[in-house]
Write an enzyme that holds these catalytic residues in place. Structure first.
Site, mmCIF file in Angstrom:
data_model
loop_
_atom_site.group_PDB
_atom_site.id
_atom_site.type_symbol
_atom_site.label_atom_id
_atom_site.label_comp_id
_atom_site.label_asym_id
_atom_site.label_seq_id
_atom_site.Cartn_x
_atom_site.Cartn_y
_atom_site.Cartn_z
ATOM 1 N N ASP A 8 32.130 25.707 -13.013
ATOM 2 C CA ASP A 8 32.238 27.185 -13.415
ATOM 3 C C ASP A 8 33.638 28.038 -13.016
ATOM 4 O OD1 ASP A 8 29.914 26.190 -14.365
ATOM 5 O OD2 ASP A 8 28.691 27.625 -13.619
ATOM 6 N N ASP A 46 29.815 27.507 -17.758
ATOM 7 C CA ASP A 46 28.913 28.312 -18.129
ATOM 8 C C ASP A 46 29.082 28.799 -19.713
ATOM 9 O OD1 ASP A 46 26.283 29.205 -16.936
ATOM 10 O OD2 ASP A 46 26.977 31.097 -16.470
ATOM 11 N N HIS A 48 27.307 30.902 -22.280
ATOM 12 C CA HIS A 48 25.911 31.436 -22.946
ATOM 13 C C HIS A 48 26.317 31.893 -24.337
ATOM 14 C CE1 HIS A 48 24.203 31.059 -18.957
ATOM 15 N NE2 HIS A 48 25.036 32.000 -18.336
ATOM 16 N N HIS A 81 27.882 37.556 -19.123
ATOM 17 C CA HIS A 81 29.014 36.722 -18.424
ATOM 18 C C HIS A 81 29.137 35.474 -19.146
ATOM 19 C CE1 HIS A 81 25.371 35.194 -16.545
ATOM 20 N NE2 HIS A 81 26.088 34.000 -16.325
ATOM 21 N N LYS A 106 26.819 24.101 -20.399
ATOM 22 C CA LYS A 106 25.673 24.285 -19.978
ATOM 23 C C LYS A 106 25.144 25.762 -20.022
ATOM 24 C CE LYS A 106 26.852 25.326 -15.185
ATOM 25 N NZ LYS A 106 26.415 26.797 -15.011
ATOM 26 N N CYS A 151 25.713 27.807 -8.892
ATOM 27 C CA CYS A 151 25.822 26.586 -9.704
ATOM 28 C C CYS A 151 26.546 25.531 -8.780
ATOM 29 C CB CYS A 151 26.621 26.825 -10.874
ATOM 30 S SG CYS A 151 25.920 27.893 -12.057
HETATM 31 C C1 VGL Z 1 26.320 31.263 -12.128
HETATM 32 C C2 VGL Z 1 25.186 33.124 -11.999
HETATM 33 C C3 VGL Z 1 24.805 33.049 -13.391
HETATM 34 C C4 VGL Z 1 27.368 30.351 -11.327
HETATM 35 C C5 VGL Z 1 26.326 31.239 -13.524
HETATM 36 O O1 VGL Z 1 28.235 29.877 -12.017
HETATM 37 O O2 VGL Z 1 27.068 30.199 -10.056
HETATM 38 N N1 VGL Z 1 25.710 32.256 -11.374
HETATM 39 N N2 VGL Z 1 25.400 32.095 -14.105
HETATM 40 ZN ZN ZN Z 2 25.413 31.924 -16.220
#
Ligand code: VGL
Ligand code: ZN
Length: 196
Positions: A8, A46, A48, A81, A106, A151
């Site tokens: 991420d 990440d 979404h 995000h 993901k 993550c």
């Molecule tokens: C993450 C919060 C929400 C991360 C991803 O990559 O650690 N944290 N989504």
């Molecule tokens: Zn996230």
């Protein structure tokens, strides 16, 4: 095959992003240097949809940081995000992306969050990561990226569960919260993740 997993490392988690991690940008160059000593590099994203349940904006009257129970799982509400195909979900332009062999997405199911690069938070739906590692015969990985207490932690612990020798290179990770990061390091250690 010496394999690096970059977790991420996306604009929204870097200073100026919607879920910025302090000094998150400081690990980009060390990761560029580190990549030179690996044969194979995998990165998670990440990823979404706009209507993702982890976004406070999708729950009327609720705020970032509030904790809900959704389908029996505890869910912290985040700012919007890493929305698919936006600047926030891109890798930082300073990252040497040419070295990345495979990207694992993901968190794209709107109904469930996914901190781990292996599974969603219910552990029911796998990403491509496990089968990909198997297909390449990879039994050992080193992890870096963001964020240490979400993550990175969930991915590293699931990796151990999958029988993979797993190390986390601490100077190439950053956390959101100091105490939670310290606890996460402890939890990873207790789960047989090697911290270096
Ligand atoms: C993450 C919060 C929400 C991360 C991803 O990559 O650690 N944290 N989504
Ligand atoms: Zn996230």
């Amino acid at each position: 095959m010496k394999t690096l997993l970059i977790i991420d490392l996306q604009n929204d988690f870097l200073p100026g992003g919607s879920l910025e991690v302090r000094d998150g940008d400081k690990i980009v160059n060390p990761i560029n240097e580190l990549m030179e000593s690996y044969d194979h590099i995998i990165a998670t994203k990440d990823w979404h949809p706009k209507n993702h349940i982890s976004f406070a904006s999708n729950h009327q009257g609720l705020e970032v940081g509030q904790i809900l129970e959704i389908n029996g799982l505890s869910q912290i509400l985040w700012p919007d995000h890493c929305i698919q195909n936006t600047f926030g979900s891109e890798f930082p332009k300073e990252l040497n992306q040419k070295k990345i062999d495979k990207i694992i997405y993901k968190g794209s199911d709107k109904d469930i969050d996914s901190y781990s690069g292996f599974y969603d938070n219910s552990k029911n739906a796998p990403t491509e990561l496990r089968d990909y590692l198997k297909s390449k015969g990879i039994q050992k990985i080193d992890c870096v990226g963001l964020t240490t207490e979400y993550c990175v932690k969930f991915t590293a612990i699931d990796s151990i569960r999958e029988g993979i020798d797993t190390r986390v290179i601490l100077k190439c990770t950053k956390g959101i919260n100091k105490n939670d990061t310290r606890d996460a390091v402890e939890e990873m250690r207790n789960n047989k993740v090697i911290m270096i």
